[in-house]
Design a protein around this motif. Structure first.
Motif, PDB file in Angstrom:
ATOM      1  N   ASN A   1       0.827  -1.205   0.000  1.00  0.00           N
ATOM      2  CA  ASN A   1       0.000   0.000   0.000  1.00  0.00           C
ATOM      3  C   ASN A   1       0.861   1.254   0.000  1.00  0.00           C
ATOM      4  N   ASN A   2       1.878   1.270   0.835  1.00  0.00           N
ATOM      5  CA  ASN A   2       2.761   2.435   0.876  1.00  0.00           C
ATOM      6  C   ASN A   2       3.523   2.621  -0.427  1.00  0.00           C
ATOM      7  N   THR A   3       3.952   1.516  -1.033  1.00  0.00           N
ATOM      8  CA  THR A   3       4.694   1.611  -2.290  1.00  0.00           C
ATOM      9  C   THR A   3       3.802   2.158  -3.406  1.00  0.00           C
ATOM     10  N   LYS A   4       2.569   1.669  -3.492  1.00  0.00           N
ATOM     11  CA  LYS A   4       1.631   2.194  -4.488  1.00  0.00           C
ATOM     12  C   LYS A   4       1.355   3.670  -4.248  1.00  0.00           C
ATOM     13  N   TYR A   5       1.106   4.003  -2.997  1.00  0.00           N
ATOM     14  CA  TYR A   5       0.815   5.398  -2.650  1.00  0.00           C
ATOM     15  C   TYR A   5       1.995   6.302  -3.013  1.00  0.00           C
ATOM     16  N   THR A   6       3.210   5.853  -2.691  1.00  0.00           N
ATOM     17  CA  THR A   6       4.401   6.642  -3.007  1.00  0.00           C
ATOM     18  C   THR A   6       4.571   6.799  -4.508  1.00  0.00           C
ATOM     19  N   PHE A   7       4.354   5.720  -5.261  1.00  0.00           N
ATOM     20  CA  PHE A   7       4.496   5.777  -6.710  1.00  0.00           C
ATOM     21  C   PHE A   7       3.534   6.793  -7.322  1.00  0.00           C
ATOM     22  N   TRP A   8       2.269   6.748  -6.938  1.00  0.00           N
ATOM     23  CA  TRP A   8       1.281   7.655  -7.529  1.00  0.00           C
ATOM     24  C   TRP A   8       1.492   9.098  -7.092  1.00  0.00           C
ATOM     25  N   THR A   9       1.884   9.302  -5.846  1.00  0.00           N
ATOM     26  CA  THR A   9       2.140  10.677  -5.409  1.00  0.00           C
ATOM     27  C   THR A   9       3.360  11.263  -6.110  1.00  0.00           C
TER      28      THR A   9
ATOM     29  N   MET B   1      -7.405   3.992  -2.861  1.00  0.00           N
ATOM     30  CA  MET B   1      -6.087   4.545  -3.164  1.00  0.00           C
ATOM     31  C   MET B   1      -6.222   5.869  -3.907  1.00  0.00           C
ATOM     32  N   PHE B   2      -7.205   5.937  -4.810  1.00  0.00           N
ATOM     33  CA  PHE B   2      -7.452   7.193  -5.525  1.00  0.00           C
ATOM     34  C   PHE B   2      -7.797   8.311  -4.550  1.00  0.00           C
ATOM     35  N   ALA B   3      -8.610   8.015  -3.544  1.00  0.00           N
ATOM     36  CA  ALA B   3      -9.000   9.021  -2.558  1.00  0.00           C
ATOM     37  C   ALA B   3      -7.792   9.513  -1.766  1.00  0.00           C
ATOM     38  N   MET B   4      -6.921   8.587  -1.343  1.00  0.00           N
ATOM     39  CA  MET B   4      -5.759   8.989  -0.561  1.00  0.00           C
ATOM     40  C   MET B   4      -4.765   9.789  -1.407  1.00  0.00           C
ATOM     41  N   VAL B   5      -4.575   9.390  -2.655  1.00  0.00           N
ATOM     42  CA  VAL B   5      -3.668  10.135  -3.538  1.00  0.00           C
ATOM     43  C   VAL B   5      -4.242  11.509  -3.852  1.00  0.00           C
ATOM     44  N   LEU B   6      -5.567  11.596  -4.026  1.00  0.00           N
ATOM     45  CA  LEU B   6      -6.204  12.884  -4.273  1.00  0.00           C
ATOM     46  C   LEU B   6      -6.039  13.811  -3.078  1.00  0.00           C
ATOM     47  N   LEU B   7      -6.159  13.271  -1.879  1.00  0.00           N
ATOM     48  CA  LEU B   7      -5.940  14.067  -0.675  1.00  0.00           C
ATOM     49  C   LEU B   7      -4.507  14.587  -0.619  1.00  0.00           C
ATOM     50  N   ALA B   8      -3.544  13.723  -0.927  1.00  0.00           N
ATOM     51  CA  ALA B   8      -2.139  14.149  -0.931  1.00  0.00           C
ATOM     52  C   ALA B   8      -1.888  15.221  -1.986  1.00  0.00           C
ATOM     53  N   THR B   9      -2.496  15.047  -3.155  1.00  0.00           N
ATOM     54  CA  THR B   9      -2.329  16.026  -4.228  1.00  0.00           C
ATOM     55  C   THR B   9      -2.902  17.379  -3.814  1.00  0.00           C
TER      56      THR B   9
ATOM     57  N   LEU C   1      11.870  15.135  -4.576  1.00  0.00           N
ATOM     58  CA  LEU C   1      11.704  13.699  -4.763  1.00  0.00           C
ATOM     59  C   LEU C   1      12.052  12.944  -3.484  1.00  0.00           C
ATOM     60  N   THR C   2      13.122  13.366  -2.815  1.00  0.00           N
ATOM     61  CA  THR C   2      13.560  12.693  -1.597  1.00  0.00           C
ATOM     62  C   THR C   2      12.531  12.828  -0.483  1.00  0.00           C
ATOM     63  N   ILE C   3      12.056  14.053  -0.247  1.00  0.00           N
ATOM     64  CA  ILE C   3      11.084  14.235   0.832  1.00  0.00           C
ATOM     65  C   ILE C   3       9.730  13.626   0.469  1.00  0.00           C
ATOM     66  N   SER C   4       9.439  13.522  -0.828  1.00  0.00           N
ATOM     67  CA  SER C   4       8.177  12.894  -1.233  1.00  0.00           C
ATOM     68  C   SER C   4       8.219  11.392  -1.000  1.00  0.00           C
ATOM     69  N   ILE C   5       9.372  10.775  -1.228  1.00  0.00           N
ATOM     70  CA  ILE C   5       9.520   9.348  -0.936  1.00  0.00           C
ATOM     71  C   ILE C   5       9.366   9.095   0.561  1.00  0.00           C
ATOM     72  N   TYR C   6      10.007   9.937   1.346  1.00  0.00           N
ATOM     73  CA  TYR C   6       9.859   9.803   2.801  1.00  0.00           C
ATOM     74  C   TYR C   6       8.405   9.999   3.216  1.00  0.00           C
ATOM     75  N   GLY C   7       7.755  11.030   2.656  1.00  0.00           N
ATOM     76  CA  GLY C   7       6.359  11.289   3.001  1.00  0.00           C
ATOM     77  C   GLY C   7       5.436  10.163   2.577  1.00  0.00           C
ATOM     78  N   GLY C   8       5.736   9.532   1.440  1.00  0.00           N
ATOM     79  CA  GLY C   8       4.905   8.440   0.964  1.00  0.00           C
ATOM     80  C   GLY C   8       4.973   7.223   1.865  1.00  0.00           C
ATOM     81  N   TYR C   9       6.162   6.874   2.304  1.00  0.00           N
ATOM     82  CA  TYR C   9       6.316   5.684   3.141  1.00  0.00           C
ATOM     83  C   TYR C   9       5.968   5.949   4.608  1.00  0.00           C
ATOM     84  N   SER C  10       5.894   7.218   5.008  1.00  0.00           N
ATOM     85  CA  SER C  10       5.537   7.529   6.397  1.00  0.00           C
ATOM     86  C   SER C  10       4.092   7.992   6.537  1.00  0.00           C
ATOM     87  N   MET C  11       3.301   7.865   5.489  1.00  0.00           N
ATOM     88  CA  MET C  11       1.905   8.299   5.530  1.00  0.00           C
ATOM     89  C   MET C  11       1.109   7.449   6.523  1.00  0.00           C
ATOM     90  N   PHE C  12       0.356   8.122   7.385  1.00  0.00           N
ATOM     91  CA  PHE C  12      -0.464   7.404   8.366  1.00  0.00           C
ATOM     92  C   PHE C  12      -1.745   8.160   8.706  1.00  0.00           C
TER      93      PHE C  12
END
Length: 311
Positions: free
Chosen positions: A86-94, A173-181, A234-245
């Motif tokens: 889930n985190n990997t998918k979320y990070t990829f789309w964000t 997943m679309f909802a969570m990515v939309l929120l991040a966007t 890119l670096t902080i986005s990867i961190y943010g993607g894997y630390s999303m809670f």
């Protein structure tokens, strides 16, 4: 004059006799950095060392015992794989959205021909000031199951049936990515804008004199000079993607989503470490997440050539 010199001499003698160590030029720098050193040791080094030690222990409310690599062997379970996926998918789309879209918007907002630039800059940055909990709750209501929710009302307007948006893996997943966007686009625009404004206008003027088009200037001048900021984002986005809670927790109104479609790595740490009172297993999950995030960032930094020696 002699009186002033005598006073200065007397003061120096008192300092040397009383607090000579504090007034020493060798000791003074360490006194100034001491607060940072203490903060680093207390709030970073000590928790990290404690986490490493606890990851090899079974830490329960009434006992603590060393169990070796048992906690890491327990990681080989479906919930861990689901959370990591889930985190990997979320990070990829964000990353796919929150790098190019803010970059293009920043270029438009930095253009002189753009009207009402300050208004759009402020409007796009406002979501970043919103609390994550508030934003997640609002998006949960938007993607609600009831017929009166915003999206289902829109579905009825176009002749379609209501949907259970947060019970399907794809739409959740679309909802969570939309929120991040919605929330982080303004922050990344700010990063890119600050970098764009540091590019000398003479470069663009010279390119125009040579007959370069808008696309050629963007490709040959803007993109190369934005590389350091792009790597940072890119670096902080990867961190943010894997630390999303918090986004997932508020959107699903808890840490128990249907079929674990909203389970994240931090959520798994929370569930095992705090809800199940097994801090040892939670520490092992946290260290594993740290290693995964570090490896992903090292790969992307290596791919950008950040570790190459300059000639």
């Amino acid at each position: 004059m002699e009186t002033q010199q005598a006073v200065v001499s007397t003061t120096r003698k008192k300092r040397a006799a009383g607090g000579g160590l504090l007034y020493s030029q060798k000791v003074a720098p360490y006194v100034f950095v001491l607060p940072f050193i203490l903060s680093f040791l207390i709030f970073f080094a000590y928790p990290v060392v404690s986490t490493v030690i606890m990851s090899f222990q079974e830490v329960l409310p009434d006992q603590t015992r060393f169990i070796g690599f048992a906690n890491y062997k327990k990681l080989l379970n479906p919930d861990f794989y689901k959370a990591l996926l889930n985190n990997t998918k979320y990070t990829f789309w964000t990353l796919l959205i929150l790098i190019p879209v803010p970059l293009v918007l920043a270029v438009l907002l930095n253009s002189k021909i753009m009207k009402a630039r300050n208004f759009f800059r402020a409007s796009l940055f406002i979501p970043a000031l919103t609390s994550v909990v508030v934003a997640g709750t609002i998006f949960r209501l938007i993607f609600g199951e009831l017929d009166g929710s915003l999206l289902n009302s829109f579905m009825h307007m176009i002749g379609l049936e209501s949907q259970k948006w947060l019970r399907s893996s794809g739409t959740a997943m679309f909802a969570m990515v939309l929120l991040a966007t919605w929330r982080w686009t303004g922050i990344n625009i700010l990063y890119f804008l600050s970098a764009l404004q540091s590019i000398p206008n003479e470069l663009y003027e010279s390119a125009e004199m040579d007959g370069a088009s808008v696309w050629q200037k963007f490709r040959s001048i803007t993109l190369p000079l934005l590389k350091p900021v792009t790597i940072y984002v890119l670096t902080i986005s990867i961190y943010g993607g894997y630390s999303m809670f918090v986004e997932s927790y508020t959107m699903f109104n808890g840490n128990n989503s249907p079929n674990q479609i909203g389970l994240t790595m931090i959520g798994y740490i929370y569930k095992q470490g705090l809800e199940s009172n097994n801090l040892g297993f939670g520490s092992a999950i946290g260290l594993t997440l740290l290693v995964i995030t570090l490896l992903v960032n090292l790969v992307q930094l290596k791919s950008f050539g950040l570790f190459k020696k300059e000639e």
